[in-house]
Design an enzyme around this catalytic site. Structure first.
Site, PDB file in Angstrom:
ATOM      1  N   SER A 302       0.851  -1.192   0.000  1.00 36.08           N
ATOM      2  CA  SER A 302       0.000   0.000   0.000  1.00 36.08           C
ATOM      3  C   SER A 302       0.884   1.238   0.000  1.00 36.08           C
ATOM      4  O   SER A 302       2.029   1.197   0.465  1.00 36.08           O
ATOM      5  CB  SER A 302      -0.897   0.015   1.237  1.00 36.08           C
ATOM      6  OG  SER A 302      -0.172   0.438   2.385  1.00 36.08           O
ATOM      7  N   ASP A 303       0.367   2.335  -0.528  1.00 39.86           N
ATOM      8  CA  ASP A 303       1.015   3.612  -0.261  1.00 39.86           C
ATOM      9  C   ASP A 303       0.729   3.959   1.195  1.00 39.86           C
ATOM     10  O   ASP A 303      -0.167   3.395   1.823  1.00 39.86           O
ATOM     11  CB  ASP A 303       0.503   4.694  -1.212  1.00 39.86           C
ATOM     12  CG  ASP A 303       1.525   5.798  -1.436  1.00 39.86           C
ATOM     13  OD1 ASP A 303       2.411   5.976  -0.571  1.00 39.86           O
ATOM     14  OD2 ASP A 303       1.453   6.482  -2.466  1.00 39.86           O
ATOM     15  N   TRP A 304       1.513   4.897   1.731  1.00 41.05           N
ATOM     16  CA  TRP A 304       1.351   5.235   3.151  1.00 41.05           C
ATOM     17  C   TRP A 304      -0.080   5.724   3.401  1.00 41.05           C
ATOM     18  O   TRP A 304      -0.539   6.686   2.768  1.00 41.05           O
ATOM     19  CB  TRP A 304       2.361   6.304   3.556  1.00 41.05           C
ATOM     20  CG  TRP A 304       3.713   5.728   3.865  1.00 41.05           C
ATOM     21  CD1 TRP A 304       4.307   4.663   3.265  1.00 41.05           C
ATOM     22  CD2 TRP A 304       4.622   6.182   4.869  1.00 41.05           C
ATOM     23  NE1 TRP A 304       5.546   4.430   3.825  1.00 41.05           N
ATOM     24  CE2 TRP A 304       5.762   5.341   4.811  1.00 41.05           C
ATOM     25  CE3 TRP A 304       4.591   7.214   5.800  1.00 41.05           C
ATOM     26  CZ2 TRP A 304       6.856   5.512   5.654  1.00 41.05           C
ATOM     27  CZ3 TRP A 304       5.681   7.396   6.638  1.00 41.05           C
ATOM     28  CH2 TRP A 304       6.801   6.545   6.565  1.00 41.05           C
TER      29      TRP A 304
END
Length: 792
Positions: A302-304
């Site tokens: 995931s992106d942050w």
């Protein structure tokens, strides 16, 4: 007899000990067998832990935590998949913390599964005492995959020696709206170029072409899948609700090429939505295309906070648990940066909402990566002294200088003002807000040396000329002084007053009047060109003009009548039509890394001929956006009332100190005599249709590099096609008077597209093969092809 019995018992016990060694701990066993064995031994909680991550700063990995055994056990007793970086630590603190945590993971947890340490490494490792190379958009202007591979091999070593084993890089997003603050992180506006340069970066990071992660290398993660670089309004994380065809051909293509050519270990999902579905919940994107169509077997991170946004920003999930279910079912392997959503995966398995088989499949991907990285078999702690030896040495400085020299783009050179002769000008004024501070761009580490333009020019002239300096104006008042912290992390932006800048401009004019020539360093600093991530941390811009009274500064300096060389330092293309008209010469340096000042000095005085070419279009005004070279035929068809629609500087453009002459391009058909050229049709079964050749001659008197570009356009097709598309390129070096033949292979991959039925095909038709020095300076030769359906 008793002695013999004891010996026998000893060897029996020894044999039993070795026989009982788990297969996953045996380095001689195949990775697949080790993964299967380890999975069979894991509890549900231990499996879920492998899909979670934590942040090294929350809680901080310090004595307080490591001396608190109950707290440590509560966090890590089941293991952990990955650890995200803390950006405010020294090398010594980071290495000490990593050694203590890895020791706990290997020796204090039940199964001894090591953890993956993550770092950012967009254009060099984002840590202290590292080498910092040009920002992505600057690197790309070199059009030099071989050099990029060397640079990221170096960056990989600097990362691995500090214990990093996975990096969140490279960014291969296609950028079609430079208002976006992350434009500088990208490699430009072209999907083919982003894909080929991105592939080189992955090969540098991983040390192979097939996905193997070599010794002293790291796992690479492609960002951001997909559509992130053309968000609505240039607003970071905004929707990218474009047609499936645009998403396929523009935004997904660099990822497909990187997977095909380099097989990265990781892919990061993007924040944006496509057709109402956020990427972190998009099964079609992450499973149908990535897994089934492209046969990708790596991890999807995931992106942050990307999974968090499913419930707190996109509102397609009710809470963290529901967001975890949607993201997991869509194909997201692990949850960054805190793993708070994926802590619910165990409960979802118990509720039969996630199958054990599905969970095991994702856990196996993490375990396989750890085995591929050699983490299970590494016995030695991170060596601080070895890390110090690899921090900012001569090898990195040399690479940083070379890439900066290749990446700077000469945009204008009226009356051949450049290169300057050292004995021609006795007083050189260096003026402007970008002169004394060398900005490095978003996602930058802190280098051991950082050469500004002012320092570089002083080093160069060494007493043969006097260097005068004036600030000229301020862009922001809290982002232009040397600091131990990167300017990108200064949240609130404070702009100077017009009165303050007016005074600085007056002082600059007085300085310019004393000089024989002026180097005017203008652009934008990191506060104006960075990732927007919070209510006090902005980076997207509504206006592509220069900020902070810089246009007033340019007018005032030009009015002195002195020759003016503008040096641009920035992260996005700027709308500077009046400046381009007023000044004598312009060198585009983007954010050019730790050796920017020395590289510019070498170009300014002719030790190096500029060879960089733009990888993104310069608009004439903000209102012209979006403007990109590979537009459809009906776009840019009519001019505006007050402005023409042609770009200020086109994609692929860049001048040199010499002249390159191109012959007329010619087609050599596959399986045909070399003498048979031109637009003859070919057999439908041919996968390689032929080659396009052109002779390039250096007609000047200095050795220089040229970047030869091939574009393709199908004249008539079942759906509208771009007016031209980059399909190949090569950087060549020519001595004065030398001629080289450049050949480009024309195969199905260069001609195929998604037709009216969304099939990936080569259609019957006439293709224009366009060869030249930029997207706007090309010659064409035609090629006729038959029908050839390609496998997806």
């Amino acid at each position: 007899m008793k002695f013999a019995t004891l010996i026998c018992s000893f060897f029996c016990c020894l044999h039993l000990t070795f026989a009982q060694q788990p297969a996953y701990k045996d380095a001689k066993q195949p990775i697949a067998k080790r993964v299967t064995d380890l999975l069979s031994r894991m509890t549900l909680d231990e499996k879920v832990a492998q899909l979670q991550t934590m942040h090294a700063g929350r809680p901080k990995l310090d004595d307080k935590l490591f001396n608190n055994t109950p707290k440590l056990d509560s966090l890590f007793k089941n293991g952990m998949g990955m650890m995200n970086p803390a950006f405010d630590e020294t090398m010594e603190v980071t290495i000490a913390a990593r050694n203590r945590l890895q020791d706990y993971m290997v020796h204090k947890t039940r199964l001894g599964i090591p953890i993956i340490f993550i770092d950012e490494a967009h254009h060099g490792l984002v840590q202290r005492e590292v080498d910092v190379f040009p920002h992505g958009i600057g690197l790309a202007c070199s059009w030099d995959p071989a050099l990029l591979e060397k640079i990221y091999t170096h960056a990989a070593k600097q990362a691995r020696v500090r214990g990093t084993s996975l990096v969140l890089a490279p960014v291969v997003d296609v950028c079609r709206d430079p208002r976006w603050g992350r434009t500088g992180e990208t490699l430009g506006e072209d999907p083919y170029l982003c894909g080929m340069l991105g592939s080189a970066i992955v090969r540098g990071f991983q040390g192979s072409t097939n996905g193997t992660i070599a010794v002293d290398h790291v796992a690479a993660t492609l960002k951001h899948f997909s559509g992130h670089g053309q968000s609505e309004g240039g607003d970071n994380q905004a929707p990218a609700n474009y047609s499936l065809r645009v998403i396929r051909e523009a935004h997904m293509e660099p990822f497909r090429l990187c997977i095909k050519n380099a097989n990265p270990a990781g892919i990061m999902a993007s924040y944006n939505e496509i057709d109402g579905i956020p990427s972190h919940a998009n099964k079609w994107l992450l499973k149908e295309v990535l897994r089934k169509e492209w046969n990708y077997n790596g991890v999807v991170v995931s992106d942050w906070f990307g999974i968090d946004q499913l419930w707190n920003k996109h509102f397609i999930a009710t809470d963290q648990k529901n967001a975890a279910l949607k993201a997991f079912n869509a194909g997201v392997t692990t949850d960054l940066p805190y793993g708070v959503n994926y802590r619910y995966l165990g409960a979802l398995v118990k509720e039969n909402k996630i199958s054990t088989k599905a969970l095991d499949s994702e856990v196996a991907k993490i375990l396989e990566l750890k085995f591929r990285l050699g983490l299970f078999d590494e016995q030695q702690p991170i060596d601080l002294e070895k890390a110090r030896q690899n921090a900012g040495g001569t090898e990195g400085h040399a690479l940083a200088l070379k890439i900066a020299e290749e990446s700077m783009v000469l945009l204008k050179n009226a009356n051949n003002l450049l290169p300057l002769k050292k004995d021609q000008y006795k007083k050189i004024a260096v003026i402007g807000p970008m002169a004394a501070t060398n900005y490095l761009g978003d996602y930058s580490g802190l280098p051991s040396k950082n050469i500004s333009l002012l320092e570089g020019l002083k080093n160069k002239v060494q007493g043969t000329a006097e260097i005068l300096y004036a600030k000229g104006c301020r862009i922001t008042t809290n982002g232009d002084t040397i600091s131990q912290n990167n300017y990108q992390y200064i949240d609130t932006i404070i702009f100077p007053s017009a009165a303050e800048n007016a005074q600085l401009i007056d002082e600059a004019v007085k300085t310019a009047q004393q000089a024989d020539v002026v180097v005017l360093a203008i652009g934008e600093n990191e506060q104006l060109s960075r990732e927007t991530w919070g209510p006090n941390h902005f980076g997207d811009m509504p206006d592509l003009r220069l900020q902070g009274q810089q246009e007033d500064l340019v007018k005032a300096i030009v009015a002195t009548g002195k020759p003016v060389v503008v040096y641009l330092s920035h992260g996005r293309p700027l709308a500077i039509p009046s400046i381009a008209q007023q000044v004598t010469a312009i060198v585009d340096g983007w954010f050019m890394g730790e050796e920017a000042g020395n590289a510019f000095a070498n170009i300014l005085f002719g030790d190096v001929s500029p060879s960089g070419k733009l990888t993104i279009t310069y608009p004439r005004s903000t209102g012209q956006v979006p403007v990109y070279y590979n537009h459809k035929p009906s776009a840019q068809y009519f001019d505006y009332v007050t402005e023409e629609k042609s770009p200020l500087f086109p994609f692929g453009y860049g001048l040199s100190y010499t002249t390159f002459n191109y012959s007329k391009p010619r087609v050599i058909l596959a399986n045909a005599s070399p003498k048979k050229t031109g637009g003859t049709s070919m057999e439908p079964s041919d996968k390689v249709y032929g080659t396009v050749e052109v002779d390039v001659t250096n007609a000047g008197n200095i050795k220089a590099d040229e970047i030869v570009q091939l574009y393709i356009h199908q004249k008539v097709s079942s759906v509208t096609r771009p007016v031209k598309e980059l399909k190949d390129f090569v950087r060549i070096t020519l001595d004065p008077g030398q001629t080289k033949k450049v050949s480009f292979t024309i195969d199905a991959s260069k001609l195929a597209f998604w037709n009216a039925d969304m099939q990936y095909v080569v259609e019957d038709g006439i293709f224009e093969c366009l060869v030249g020095r930029s997207s706007a300076d090309i010659q064409k030769v035609e090629l006729k092809v038959g029908h050839d359906l390609l496998s997806k």
